[in-house]
Design an enzyme around this catalytic site. Structure first.
Site, mmCIF file in Angstrom:
data_model
loop_
_atom_site.group_PDB
_atom_site.id
_atom_site.type_symbol
_atom_site.label_atom_id
_atom_site.label_comp_id
_atom_site.label_asym_id
_atom_site.label_seq_id
_atom_site.Cartn_x
_atom_site.Cartn_y
_atom_site.Cartn_z
ATOM 1 N N LYS A 174 28.240 29.512 63.230
ATOM 2 C CA LYS A 174 27.297 29.955 62.183
ATOM 3 C C LYS A 174 27.240 28.951 61.043
ATOM 4 C CE LYS A 174 30.397 31.118 58.986
ATOM 5 N NZ LYS A 174 30.472 30.764 57.567
ATOM 6 N N ASN B 258 28.344 25.656 53.242
ATOM 7 C CA ASN B 258 27.617 24.995 54.333
ATOM 8 C C ASN B 258 26.119 24.980 54.058
ATOM 9 O OD1 ASN B 258 29.685 24.311 56.481
ATOM 10 N ND2 ASN B 258 30.202 26.435 56.029
HETATM 11 O O1 LIG Z 1 30.936 29.076 52.104
HETATM 12 P P1 LIG Z 1 30.886 28.918 53.583
HETATM 13 O O2 LIG Z 1 29.634 28.286 54.079
HETATM 14 O O3 LIG Z 1 32.142 28.253 54.099
HETATM 15 O O4 LIG Z 1 30.891 30.397 54.211
HETATM 16 C C1 LIG Z 1 31.876 31.282 53.806
HETATM 17 C C2 LIG Z 1 32.132 32.324 54.854
HETATM 18 O O5 LIG Z 1 32.484 31.752 56.083
HETATM 19 C C3 LIG Z 1 30.998 33.280 55.023
HETATM 20 O O6 LIG Z 1 31.391 34.281 55.933
#
Ligand SMILES: O=P(O)(O)OC[C@H](O)CO
Ligand SMILES: NC(=O)c1ccc[n+]([C@@H]2O[C@H](COP(=O)([O-])OP(=O)(O)OC[C@H]3O[C@@H](n4cnc5c(N)ncnc54)[C@H](O)[C@@H]3O)[C@@H](O)[C@H]2O)c1
Length: 347
Positions: free
Chosen positions: A205, A270
């Site tokens: 994801k 991300n």
């Molecule tokens: O900030 P990110 O993109 O690492 O996402 C955080 C978490 O994995 C969301 O579930």
């Protein structure tokens, strides 16, 4: 077993003493989840000044601005102090640093305690999932390892907004023990035994969220994003199933749930990294601007290598790799390969 395996926090004994390695946004938030579930938690912070801030001000102001941490949390930069007498160990360092950290703590981990990965990356060079790195470095059986994943943006949970996650382990007993500890009035942990699907969901994801960030940065609208999310879920499922995951895991919290949260939220690192790419910054400029871990940037190459090894096509992830390499203009990214020609595919 699916996410209907709900676990109540008041069943059985809550572990008295829990160690969390990593005092970034997720390690600290997860420590709060555990403390609010009744555990006494000690966080390992690499930097003594951060351990001091957590102890003295009950804050981690760089990573969780405005959040007061509960009294059940303490912190230290000294590993023996953190690990001594722990009933459970949670790991929340950047994925690319896990192996070196495990080598440092190996001898200090109490015998037989569950080891829990909170991380969402694969190791560059080996393509190993975090649970596989743990099994290798600590020489522990899969039944002692668990992974936690789901739509879990740290700051929202630290603000106690109601959220769910899934704990996966080859041993349902281990998953249940961990899920009991990781449940409180605002955080609910479900259980399953699909470690592969649960871990890959969290990794994949991130890559789709980078693609969403890119098109957002370019200025494209909701049709493009919905098309990428939907086709991205197909790509995630094809990949994960090729490696032994259950397809239903990808439509659960660790798949679709996390995909929605990460693609929709400006809190996602991300997504943010993708947006900067879409706005025209190159890879090195994006890295320089990010002061937190964006796992997706390191996972693109190993995931594409793994995909190639099983003949899985990943058009969206491949295009993200090209944008990162500077060989594809962000405005040319699409939910399909633009080099694909005429023959319509089945959805
Ligand atoms: O900030 P990110 O993109 O690492 O996402 C955080 C978490 O994995 C969301 O579930
Ligand atoms: N933040 C979230 O919302 C969230 C949610 C779920 C899962 N995760 C996952 O949790 C993991 C940790 O992410 P985070 O959000 O806490 O990252 P972060 O960038 O907020 O914090 C990372 C922490 O690790 C420390 N660190 C950096 N390099 C290190 C090294 N070599 N050795 C030891 N410590 C090191 C940093 O000082 C920092 O304290 C990632 O895999 C991420 O995908 C994050």
């Amino acid at each position: 077993m699916g996410e209907n395996g709900r676990v109540s926090s008041d069943e059985g004994a809550v572990p008295r003493r829990v160690a969390v390695l990593g005092a970034g946004s997720w390690g600290t938030t997860f420590a709060k989840i555990l403390a609010d579930g009744g555990s006494r938690v000690t966080i390992w912070a690499r930097r003594p000044e951060l351990a001091r801030e957590i102890m003295q001000s009950r804050r981690n102001s760089d990573y969780l601005p405005g959040i007061n941490l509960p009294r059940g949390i303490s912190a230290s930069s000294r590993l023996p102090e953190v690990l001594d007498g722990a009933d459970q160990l949670y790991l929340s360092v950047p994925s690319q640093s896990l192996r070196e950290n495990l080598r440092i703590v190996r001898e200090l981990i109490p015998a037989d305690v569950p080891i829990v990965s909170l991380m969402k990356g694969v190791e560059k060079g080996t393509g190993l999932r975090m649970s596989e790195v743990i099994a290798q470095e600590l020489d522990v059986p899969p039944s002692r390892i668990a992974v936690v994943s789901g739509p879990n943006l740290a700051l929202e949970i630290a603000k106690e907004q109601p959220t769910a996650a899934v704990v996966a382990s080859a041993s349902l007993d281990t998953a249940t023990t961990v899920a009991r500890a990781a449940s409180n009035p605002y955080f609910r942990s479900f259980v399953n035994t699909d470690v592969i699907g649960t871990e890959f969901g969290g990794v994949l994801k991130n890559l789709i969220a980078v693609a969403i960030g890119i098109v957002d940065g370019v200025g494209y609208g909701e049709n493009t994003k919905a098309s990428i999310i939907t086709r991205g879920l197909v790509e995630m499922t094809d990949f994960a199933v090729a490696f032994g995951a259950l397809p239903e895991t990808m439509s659960g919290l660790a798949g679709l749930g996390d995909l929605i949260a990460t693609c929709e939220s400006p809190l996602s690192r991300n997504n943010t990294a993708g947006r900067l790419l879409g706005q025209g910054y190159d890879y090195h400029e994006v890295i320089a601007q990010m002061n937190q871990t964006a796992e997706g940037l390191s996972s693109v190459a190993p995931i594409l290598e793994l995909a190639a090894s099983r003949g899985v096509e990943m058009p969206i992830v491949s295009q993200v790799a090209e944008v990162l390499a500077g060989t594809l203009e962000p405005r040319d990214i699409a939910p399909h390969l633009t080099t694909d020609t005429d023959v319509p595919q089945g959805e």
